[in-house]
Write a protein that holds these residues in place. Sequence first.
Motif, PDB file in Angstrom:
ATOM      1  N   ASN A   1       0.836  -1.220   0.000  1.00  0.00           N
ATOM      2  CA  ASN A   1       0.000   0.000   0.000  1.00  0.00           C
ATOM      3  C   ASN A   1       0.857   1.251   0.000  1.00  0.00           C
ATOM      4  OD1 ASN A   1      -2.330  -1.452   0.055  1.00  0.00           O
ATOM      5  ND2 ASN A   1      -2.516  -1.421   2.297  1.00  0.00           N
ATOM      6  N   PHE A   2       1.909   1.193   0.775  1.00  0.00           N
ATOM      7  CA  PHE A   2       2.827   2.327   0.891  1.00  0.00           C
ATOM      8  C   PHE A   2       3.420   2.674  -0.474  1.00  0.00           C
ATOM      9  CE2 PHE A   2       7.403   3.364   1.493  1.00  0.00           C
ATOM     10  CZ  PHE A   2       7.275   4.603   2.110  1.00  0.00           C
ATOM     11  N   ILE A   3       3.941   1.650  -1.168  1.00  0.00           N
ATOM     12  CA  ILE A   3       4.576   1.895  -2.473  1.00  0.00           C
ATOM     13  C   ILE A   3       3.556   2.484  -3.443  1.00  0.00           C
ATOM     14  CG2 ILE A   3       5.661   0.763  -4.478  1.00  0.00           C
ATOM     15  CD1 ILE A   3       6.948  -1.219  -2.490  1.00  0.00           C
ATOM     16  N   HIS A   4       2.370   1.934  -3.373  1.00  0.00           N
ATOM     17  CA  HIS A   4       1.298   2.383  -4.236  1.00  0.00           C
ATOM     18  C   HIS A   4       1.030   3.888  -4.071  1.00  0.00           C
ATOM     19  CE1 HIS A   4      -2.213   1.761  -6.680  1.00  0.00           C
ATOM     20  NE2 HIS A   4      -2.954   2.396  -5.792  1.00  0.00           N
ATOM     21  N   ASN A   5       1.191   4.371  -2.849  1.00  0.00           N
ATOM     22  CA  ASN A   5       0.861   5.776  -2.559  1.00  0.00           C
ATOM     23  C   ASN A   5       2.035   6.742  -2.700  1.00  0.00           C
ATOM     24  OD1 ASN A   5      -1.919   5.536  -1.955  1.00  0.00           O
ATOM     25  ND2 ASN A   5      -1.359   4.481  -0.061  1.00  0.00           N
ATOM     26  N   LEU A   6       3.215   6.216  -3.040  1.00  0.00           N
ATOM     27  CA  LEU A   6       4.389   7.099  -3.185  1.00  0.00           C
ATOM     28  C   LEU A   6       4.306   7.891  -4.483  1.00  0.00           C
ATOM     29  CD1 LEU A   6       7.387   4.794  -2.156  1.00  0.00           C
ATOM     30  CD2 LEU A   6       6.629   6.875  -0.968  1.00  0.00           C
ATOM     31  N   PRO A   7       4.991   9.054  -4.539  1.00  0.00           N
ATOM     32  CA  PRO A   7       5.045   9.793  -5.809  1.00  0.00           C
ATOM     33  C   PRO A   7       5.612   8.905  -6.922  1.00  0.00           C
ATOM     34  CG  PRO A   7       5.971  11.101  -4.022  1.00  0.00           C
ATOM     35  CD  PRO A   7       5.694   9.748  -3.450  1.00  0.00           C
ATOM     36  N   ALA A   8       5.162   9.125  -8.141  1.00  0.00           N
ATOM     37  CA  ALA A   8       5.535   8.255  -9.270  1.00  0.00           C
ATOM     38  C   ALA A   8       7.039   8.231  -9.517  1.00  0.00           C
ATOM     39  CB  ALA A   8       4.805   8.723 -10.528  1.00  0.00           C
ATOM     40  N   SER A   9       7.744   9.300  -9.133  1.00  0.00           N
ATOM     41  CA  SER A   9       9.174   9.369  -9.446  1.00  0.00           C
ATOM     42  C   SER A   9      10.060   8.778  -8.347  1.00  0.00           C
ATOM     43  CB  SER A   9       9.568  10.830  -9.677  1.00  0.00           C
ATOM     44  OG  SER A   9       9.242  11.568  -8.514  1.00  0.00           O
ATOM     45  N   THR A  10       9.458   8.305  -7.277  1.00  0.00           N
ATOM     46  CA  THR A  10      10.259   7.798  -6.147  1.00  0.00           C
ATOM     47  C   THR A  10      10.617   6.319  -6.332  1.00  0.00           C
ATOM     48  OG1 THR A  10       9.231   9.365  -4.629  1.00  0.00           O
ATOM     49  CG2 THR A  10      10.262   7.428  -3.640  1.00  0.00           C
ATOM     50  N   VAL A  11      11.906   6.028  -6.167  1.00  0.00           N
ATOM     51  CA  VAL A  11      12.385   4.648  -6.265  1.00  0.00           C
ATOM     52  C   VAL A  11      12.422   4.049  -4.855  1.00  0.00           C
ATOM     53  CG1 VAL A  11      14.431   3.258  -6.832  1.00  0.00           C
ATOM     54  CG2 VAL A  11      13.725   5.131  -8.349  1.00  0.00           C
ATOM     55  N   VAL A  12      12.082   2.772  -4.749  1.00  0.00           N
ATOM     56  CA  VAL A  12      12.054   2.105  -3.435  1.00  0.00           C
ATOM     57  C   VAL A  12      13.056   0.962  -3.428  1.00  0.00           C
ATOM     58  CG1 VAL A  12      10.623   0.866  -1.757  1.00  0.00           C
ATOM     59  CG2 VAL A  12       9.583   2.555  -3.283  1.00  0.00           C
ATOM     60  N   ILE A  13      13.915   0.946  -2.422  1.00  0.00           N
ATOM     61  CA  ILE A  13      14.806  -0.214  -2.251  1.00  0.00           C
ATOM     62  C   ILE A  13      14.265  -1.061  -1.110  1.00  0.00           C
ATOM     63  CG2 ILE A  13      17.065  -1.010  -1.470  1.00  0.00           C
ATOM     64  CD1 ILE A  13      18.367   0.983  -2.958  1.00  0.00           C
ATOM     65  N   ILE A  14      14.068  -2.333  -1.378  1.00  0.00           N
ATOM     66  CA  ILE A  14      13.711  -3.257  -0.298  1.00  0.00           C
ATOM     67  C   ILE A  14      14.928  -4.158  -0.081  1.00  0.00           C
ATOM     68  CG2 ILE A  14      12.093  -5.019   0.486  1.00  0.00           C
ATOM     69  CD1 ILE A  14      10.028  -3.712  -1.354  1.00  0.00           C
ATOM     70  N   ASP A  15      15.533  -4.014   1.077  1.00  0.00           N
ATOM     71  CA  ASP A  15      16.766  -4.744   1.388  1.00  0.00           C
ATOM     72  C   ASP A  15      16.367  -6.062   2.059  1.00  0.00           C
ATOM     73  OD1 ASP A  15      19.118  -5.726   2.561  1.00  0.00           O
ATOM     74  OD2 ASP A  15      19.932  -3.716   2.874  1.00  0.00           O
ATOM     75  N   GLU A  16      16.582  -7.154   1.320  1.00  0.00           N
ATOM     76  CA  GLU A  16      16.219  -8.483   1.827  1.00  0.00           C
ATOM     77  C   GLU A  16      17.460  -9.297   2.198  1.00  0.00           C
ATOM     78  OE1 GLU A  16      13.517 -10.433  -0.904  1.00  0.00           O
ATOM     79  OE2 GLU A  16      11.939  -8.944  -0.588  1.00  0.00           O
TER      80      GLU A  16
ATOM     81  N   GLU B   1       7.799  -0.704 -11.763  1.00  0.00           N
ATOM     82  CA  GLU B   1       9.166  -0.445 -12.251  1.00  0.00           C
ATOM     83  C   GLU B   1      10.043   0.290 -11.256  1.00  0.00           C
ATOM     84  OE1 GLU B   1       9.588   1.372 -16.051  1.00  0.00           O
ATOM     85  OE2 GLU B   1       9.670  -0.681 -16.850  1.00  0.00           O
ATOM     86  N   ARG B   2       9.467   0.753 -10.153  1.00  0.00           N
ATOM     87  CA  ARG B   2      10.239   1.587  -9.227  1.00  0.00           C
ATOM     88  C   ARG B   2      10.860   0.806  -8.086  1.00  0.00           C
ATOM     89  NH1 ARG B   2       5.769   5.210  -7.050  1.00  0.00           N
ATOM     90  NH2 ARG B   2       4.818   3.147  -7.011  1.00  0.00           N
ATOM     91  N   VAL B   3      10.649  -0.523  -8.074  1.00  0.00           N
ATOM     92  CA  VAL B   3      11.088  -1.310  -6.912  1.00  0.00           C
ATOM     93  C   VAL B   3      12.408  -2.033  -7.197  1.00  0.00           C
ATOM     94  CG1 VAL B   3      10.487  -3.215  -5.356  1.00  0.00           C
ATOM     95  CG2 VAL B   3       8.700  -1.651  -6.170  1.00  0.00           C
ATOM     96  N   ILE B   4      13.356  -1.848  -6.294  1.00  0.00           N
ATOM     97  CA  ILE B   4      14.635  -2.569  -6.351  1.00  0.00           C
ATOM     98  C   ILE B   4      14.699  -3.471  -5.119  1.00  0.00           C
ATOM     99  CG2 ILE B   4      17.155  -2.344  -6.251  1.00  0.00           C
ATOM    100  CD1 ILE B   4      16.719   0.611  -7.210  1.00  0.00           C
ATOM    101  N   VAL B   5      15.028  -4.735  -5.320  1.00  0.00           N
ATOM    102  CA  VAL B   5      15.225  -5.619  -4.165  1.00  0.00           C
ATOM    103  C   VAL B   5      16.703  -5.976  -4.107  1.00  0.00           C
ATOM    104  CG1 VAL B   5      14.542  -7.758  -3.024  1.00  0.00           C
ATOM    105  CG2 VAL B   5      12.920  -6.570  -4.516  1.00  0.00           C
ATOM    106  N   THR B   6      17.295  -5.887  -2.920  1.00  0.00           N
ATOM    107  CA  THR B   6      18.705  -6.268  -2.782  1.00  0.00           C
ATOM    108  C   THR B   6      18.833  -7.538  -1.950  1.00  0.00           C
ATOM    109  OG1 THR B   6      18.987  -4.797  -0.875  1.00  0.00           O
ATOM    110  CG2 THR B   6      19.618  -3.931  -3.023  1.00  0.00           C
ATOM    111  N   ARG B   7      19.793  -8.345  -2.350  1.00  0.00           N
ATOM    112  CA  ARG B   7      20.122  -9.593  -1.641  1.00  0.00           C
ATOM    113  C   ARG B   7      21.640  -9.673  -1.507  1.00  0.00           C
ATOM    114  NH1 ARG B   7      16.414 -14.015  -2.389  1.00  0.00           N
ATOM    115  NH2 ARG B   7      14.324 -13.201  -1.988  1.00  0.00           N
ATOM    116  N   THR B   8      22.097 -10.540  -0.633  1.00  0.00           N
ATOM    117  CA  THR B   8      23.542 -10.657  -0.405  1.00  0.00           C
ATOM    118  C   THR B   8      23.967 -12.109  -0.228  1.00  0.00           C
ATOM    119  OG1 THR B   8      25.353  -9.985   1.041  1.00  0.00           O
ATOM    120  CG2 THR B   8      23.234 -10.317   2.103  1.00  0.00           C
ATOM    121  N   PHE B   9      25.222 -12.382  -0.556  1.00  0.00           N
ATOM    122  CA  PHE B   9      25.815 -13.689  -0.251  1.00  0.00           C
ATOM    123  C   PHE B   9      26.541 -13.666   1.093  1.00  0.00           C
ATOM    124  CE2 PHE B   9      24.933 -14.177  -4.708  1.00  0.00           C
ATOM    125  CZ  PHE B   9      24.608 -15.519  -4.823  1.00  0.00           C
ATOM    126  N   SER B  10      26.417 -12.551   1.819  1.00  0.00           N
ATOM    127  CA  SER B  10      27.173 -12.396   3.071  1.00  0.00           C
ATOM    128  C   SER B  10      26.505 -13.035   4.272  1.00  0.00           C
ATOM    129  CB  SER B  10      27.347 -10.910   3.392  1.00  0.00           C
ATOM    130  OG  SER B  10      28.028 -10.245   2.378  1.00  0.00           O
TER     131      SER B  10
END
Length: 381
Positions: free
Chosen positions: A189-204, A227-236
């Motif tokens: 819901n939060f992402i849905h309500n963000l301004p169209a130009s805002t990019v979101v990083i979800i750190d997983e 298209e605005r969502v980036i998910v990050t993952r790690t091998f650490s």
Amino acid sequence: MITSRRAFLRVLGGGTTASIALHWPMTAASRGVAFEPSKQDDGFIRLNSNENPFGPSPKVEEVIKATSSSANRYPLRQYSWLIEKIAASNRVKPEQVLLGCGSTEILRMAAFAFLGSGKHLIQASPTFEAMERYARSANSEVLSVRLTPAFAHDLDGMLAHASDSTGLVYICNPNNPTASLTARKDIENFIHNLPASTVVIIDEAYHHYAGQSGTYASFIERPLNDERVIVTRTFSKVYGLAGLRLGYAVASPKLILQMRKFATESSINAIVTQAAAAALDDVNAIDDFVQRNTNDRQEFFNQAMARAVKPIDSRANFVMLNTFHPADEVIEHFRKNNILIGRRFPPLDTYIRVSLGRPEEMHTFWQVWDALPYPKHSMQH
Ligand SMILES: Cc1ncc(COP(=O)(O)O)c(C=O)c1O
């Protein structure tokens, strides 16, 4: 009792040095190379960086050894095969994957791609600090919104700060340092309500430890068509490769291209590419690491409960708890007793973060806890 481990290590250290003197330094010594034990061998129990204390798996270790002979060569960007492998394992297209020297490098690329003066970052407080540091070095303002009393992201509070100048929002889920979750539905819901130009990083970074539930589902496994969502993952973390440095992002091809411009040349080393590929294949080892973590986390809570201490519910490989005393002093008490626990995480100034170590290390942790110079009732809820 507590210092006996130190004494033991001192004896062991002496023995190790002696045997090295006999077997190894003939050549090194004759070249004037001084033997120095690595920092990891300094006798500290490391419960401070949320690493996998059991990893990497034996199969991955074999691959690392076998690959080390190529260390004299540049990797020469020969890792498109790994991008394809990571893409396949996440059921996305290769052009949706970007590798980084740890997921930290991805956060840096994102800061330089989507922030800059006049733009700001919105994040939780407390959360993993790298994003904020890179935002500031990109000349951006940082707006930090305190977690809710349940230690979830205060998404309404974050939304209230959002505007067309919000270049980036950082959501760490499970959150470091609190090991707590923010509900999937609320993030949607939060992402849905963000301004169209805002990019979101979800750190997983801690995805594997979170487990599936109504509250948690990965944004890679259940992507939003956004298209605005980036998910990050790690091998650490669960893969046990923190020292070799590899992380990645999954995002739309457009955002990947924007971030890639800021990648460090040749930051992905030839050894970690092989190790990561082997780690992805060693599915049984991952299951085993997750299971061990579940058991060790349960044992941590049992030990805490036995002392009437109530940690924040953990969905990761670390636990945060309120000591009701200045965290700095508690951290120092553990350090003096050869245990490193997490740093201070303002504004939670009386909380400590403890990474789950091996069972014997956690046994020592609780011995040192019991030696804290505070009346027991002053540390209980
Ligand atoms: C939430 C979170 N993201 C990213 C990282 C950095 O991981 P990496 O080793 O991939 O740079 C960490 C490391 O502790 C972390 O806790």
